[in-house]
Design a protein around this motif. Sequence first.
Motif, PDB file in Angstrom:
ATOM      1  N   SER A  24       0.830  -1.209   0.000  1.00  0.00           N
ATOM      2  CA  SER A  24       0.000   0.000   0.000  1.00  0.00           C
ATOM      3  C   SER A  24       0.863   1.258   0.000  1.00  0.00           C
ATOM      4  O   SER A  24       0.557   2.236  -0.699  1.00  0.00           O
ATOM      5  CB  SER A  24      -0.931  -0.003   1.225  1.00  0.00           C
ATOM      6  N   ILE A  25       1.931   1.244   0.789  1.00  0.00           N
ATOM      7  CA  ILE A  25       2.844   2.388   0.783  1.00  0.00           C
ATOM      8  C   ILE A  25       3.455   2.554  -0.599  1.00  0.00           C
ATOM      9  O   ILE A  25       3.630   3.676  -1.100  1.00  0.00           O
ATOM     10  CB  ILE A  25       3.941   2.189   1.846  1.00  0.00           C
ATOM     11  N   GLY A  26       3.752   1.442  -1.258  1.00  0.00           N
ATOM     12  CA  GLY A  26       4.367   1.483  -2.577  1.00  0.00           C
ATOM     13  C   GLY A  26       3.468   2.002  -3.673  1.00  0.00           C
ATOM     14  O   GLY A  26       3.940   2.281  -4.788  1.00  0.00           O
ATOM     15  N   PHE A 153       6.071  -3.409  11.888  1.00  0.00           N
ATOM     16  CA  PHE A 153       5.425  -2.184  11.417  1.00  0.00           C
ATOM     17  C   PHE A 153       6.203  -0.933  11.813  1.00  0.00           C
ATOM     18  O   PHE A 153       5.635   0.163  11.830  1.00  0.00           O
ATOM     19  CB  PHE A 153       3.997  -2.109  11.965  1.00  0.00           C
ATOM     20  N   GLN A 154       7.483  -1.079  12.103  1.00  0.00           N
ATOM     21  CA  GLN A 154       8.295   0.095  12.434  1.00  0.00           C
ATOM     22  C   GLN A 154       8.216   1.105  11.291  1.00  0.00           C
ATOM     23  O   GLN A 154       8.592   0.817  10.156  1.00  0.00           O
ATOM     24  CB  GLN A 154       9.740  -0.325  12.683  1.00  0.00           C
ATOM     25  N   PRO A 155       7.698   2.302  11.535  1.00  0.00           N
ATOM     26  CA  PRO A 155       7.327   3.195  10.430  1.00  0.00           C
ATOM     27  C   PRO A 155       8.493   3.748   9.623  1.00  0.00           C
ATOM     28  O   PRO A 155       8.354   3.943   8.410  1.00  0.00           O
ATOM     29  CB  PRO A 155       6.561   4.320  11.138  1.00  0.00           C
ATOM     30  N   VAL A 418      11.079   9.291  12.523  1.00  0.00           N
ATOM     31  CA  VAL A 418      10.240   9.476  11.332  1.00  0.00           C
ATOM     32  C   VAL A 418      10.062  10.958  11.039  1.00  0.00           C
ATOM     33  O   VAL A 418      10.159  11.403   9.888  1.00  0.00           O
ATOM     34  CB  VAL A 418       8.880   8.788  11.529  1.00  0.00           C
ATOM     35  N   PHE A 419       9.824  11.741  12.083  1.00  0.00           N
ATOM     36  CA  PHE A 419       9.652  13.189  11.900  1.00  0.00           C
ATOM     37  C   PHE A 419      10.902  13.827  11.305  1.00  0.00           C
ATOM     38  O   PHE A 419      10.799  14.740  10.462  1.00  0.00           O
ATOM     39  CB  PHE A 419       9.319  13.827  13.247  1.00  0.00           C
ATOM     40  N   SER A 420      12.081  13.369  11.717  1.00  0.00           N
ATOM     41  CA  SER A 420      13.324  13.952  11.197  1.00  0.00           C
ATOM     42  C   SER A 420      13.484  13.724   9.703  1.00  0.00           C
ATOM     43  O   SER A 420      14.215  14.464   9.035  1.00  0.00           O
ATOM     44  CB  SER A 420      14.524  13.371  11.948  1.00  0.00           C
ATOM     45  N   MET A 421      12.812  12.714   9.156  1.00  0.00           N
ATOM     46  CA  MET A 421      12.876  12.439   7.722  1.00  0.00           C
ATOM     47  C   MET A 421      11.755  13.123   6.937  1.00  0.00           C
ATOM     48  O   MET A 421      11.638  12.921   5.724  1.00  0.00           O
ATOM     49  CB  MET A 421      12.825  10.923   7.474  1.00  0.00           C
ATOM     50  N   THR A 437       1.223   5.501   8.519  1.00  0.00           N
ATOM     51  CA  THR A 437       2.094   4.507   9.153  1.00  0.00           C
ATOM     52  C   THR A 437       2.470   4.912  10.571  1.00  0.00           C
ATOM     53  O   THR A 437       2.564   4.060  11.466  1.00  0.00           O
ATOM     54  CB  THR A 437       3.371   4.299   8.320  1.00  0.00           C
ATOM     55  N   LEU A 438       2.650   6.203  10.787  1.00  0.00           N
ATOM     56  CA  LEU A 438       3.004   6.667  12.128  1.00  0.00           C
ATOM     57  C   LEU A 438       1.859   6.437  13.109  1.00  0.00           C
ATOM     58  O   LEU A 438       2.062   5.928  14.229  1.00  0.00           O
ATOM     59  CB  LEU A 438       3.365   8.153  12.068  1.00  0.00           C
ATOM     60  N   LEU A 439       0.639   6.774  12.706  1.00  0.00           N
ATOM     61  CA  LEU A 439      -0.513   6.565  13.591  1.00  0.00           C
ATOM     62  C   LEU A 439      -0.801   5.081  13.791  1.00  0.00           C
ATOM     63  O   LEU A 439      -1.172   4.655  14.892  1.00  0.00           O
ATOM     64  CB  LEU A 439      -1.742   7.272  13.020  1.00  0.00           C
ATOM     65  N   LEU A 440      -0.625   4.268  12.731  1.00  0.00           N
ATOM     66  CA  LEU A 440      -0.829   2.823  12.857  1.00  0.00           C
ATOM     67  C   LEU A 440       0.134   2.231  13.877  1.00  0.00           C
ATOM     68  O   LEU A 440      -0.267   1.439  14.749  1.00  0.00           O
ATOM     69  CB  LEU A 440      -0.642   2.148  11.504  1.00  0.00           C
TER      70      LEU A 440
END
Length: 600
Positions: A24-26, A153-155, A418-421, A437-440
């Motif tokens: 799905s991300i892809g 599931f590490q975002p 994740v935020f830093s990216m 992905t972060l909320l999941l």
Amino acid sequence: MHKQGMKAWVVPLAIATSAWVKWSIGLGDYSGHATPPMFGDYEAQRHWMELAIHLAPQQWYTYDLQYWGLDYPPLTAYISWLCGKVGSLIDPSWFAFEESRGIETYNSKLFMRSTVVALDMLVYVPALYAFTRIWHKSRSLRTQHASLLILLFQPALLLVDFGHFQYNSVMLGLTLLALNSFAVGRDLLGAVCFVLSLAFKQMALYYAPVIGSYLLGKCIFLGPVQGTRLFIRLAVVTLSSFTLLFAPFLPPIAPLSTFFAAISRIFPFARGLFEDKVANFWCFTNVTLVKWKQLFLGKESRLIKLSAALTVAGFLPAVFGLLWGSFKTRLRTHPQVVSREGEARAISLAAPARTPSPTLPLLLYALLTTSMSFFLFSFQVHEKTILLPLLPLTLLLSGATVGDEVYSLGILGNVVGVFSMWPLLKRDGLGVQYIATLLLWCRLVGYNPFCLRLDSFVGLLSTAVNAAMILLHPLELIVTPPNRYPDLFPVLNVLVSTPVFGFIWLWSIKRGIEVGWALGGLPGSGTDRGFKDHDDGNPTEELLNLPTAGPVKSMRREHGARAVSLGHASGLTLASTSGYRDPRRRAVDRLRGSSAGIDE
């Protein structure tokens, strides 16, 4: 599912769901989508497949370097060759030499996305499953399954590999296989796995000081005979593995210049200290304190040396802790043991070859220390390299108790990672995937980023950082940066993220000291667990040399219990299946047997 008697379905359903999320991300954009002339990281990976199948290995690191020249170690090229061959069998136009540059057809993108998912499933996912079974073996099946969900599931990794488009899961998976091998005492296999990780991406060097120190410490722990034997075997296996991987670039197959060309591409010091705004020491201080590039204008070599010195100073506590812990817990020989017959004999406290080192509980903290040190202080760091510190941090989180310090910092570090990216993900058009992905993941780990936490320093830090992150995103949508400061929001991102990474680095050093103290005592404390010579002829109690009272004992009990809950206890449980639990306890039994006249 546990309550409904469907435990056997948890793992396959978790893996299948994670694969669906990756697909799905892809479906979104990727690095360089429709942006000629270079087309980003996606085109770099596709182009390397094209080069690998059309050129001899001796040309891989020298051909047309201006257009995505290969700059990763040989294992990347070999896997690119394999993927390119498979893709060419399906449609040769995807990798037509020089004619396929920038190709973005639907089927070619489908194939490229498939290679990422396939390699992830072949390497990284099995390594994660093995980790939960090995390092958490003493924990309940429910805990193991929860740990697997946290890791799958590490975002950050999902967004970089399956969104931005890279193959970091292969490198991280090979490193994790090495850690799993060390935990069951298969050090040679672990060394080979780590060499493969290094040969896939040079960023695995972030882990190298700790991996080398752990293995050297294992040799020290085993003593002169077995330790020397293990050291020689490790050296032979490591050198042989590297030689085999680099064989196409070494004499007599190729001139030595081919090898040096590859090395110069793998370690690109000519690029400068940093390129984009990265949440590390150099970018943070460049904004707040000093302009490093101007200060060292024309003196780049000095800047490289300064960067190297700070990096080494940053990971030195982890290296020292592993080596000192191995030295303090080393196996030694008691000089005078009297049997029933009155015969004085020397008893060697020998351990089986597959004994995990007593410093195993230190390993993940040490990996976090050294990888974060490289991220904060080393030369030419990219935003994506935060994935390396996040691996040991997330592994620690997977075994943590809800609400404790490891749990809180593990979640905070992943969210801020994740935020830093975000500036990178924003350029790639991955905003929806970023939020989803972060909320999941926060939901899976039971973390509410909107909740106030005022009961501890880490809670206060999390509250302040979460508020800053939540505030910056809508501001970025509605506020246009002034012409004088076009990078205003990336700079604010750095100012929010870097202090968190610095704090986690310092915390990992602190935890390493605590766990090391629990295992073997601090330098000069007199609380080491190594064997000491005594003249009373009864070495049984002195053998373990454990304190019997006082604050040292309580400190060891507190931190030692936490340390062994992740890896040490699991390693001992595994080792016990071969008749081994603890080398010192076994040595005590042997000494008692000798006193009773039992010949072992």
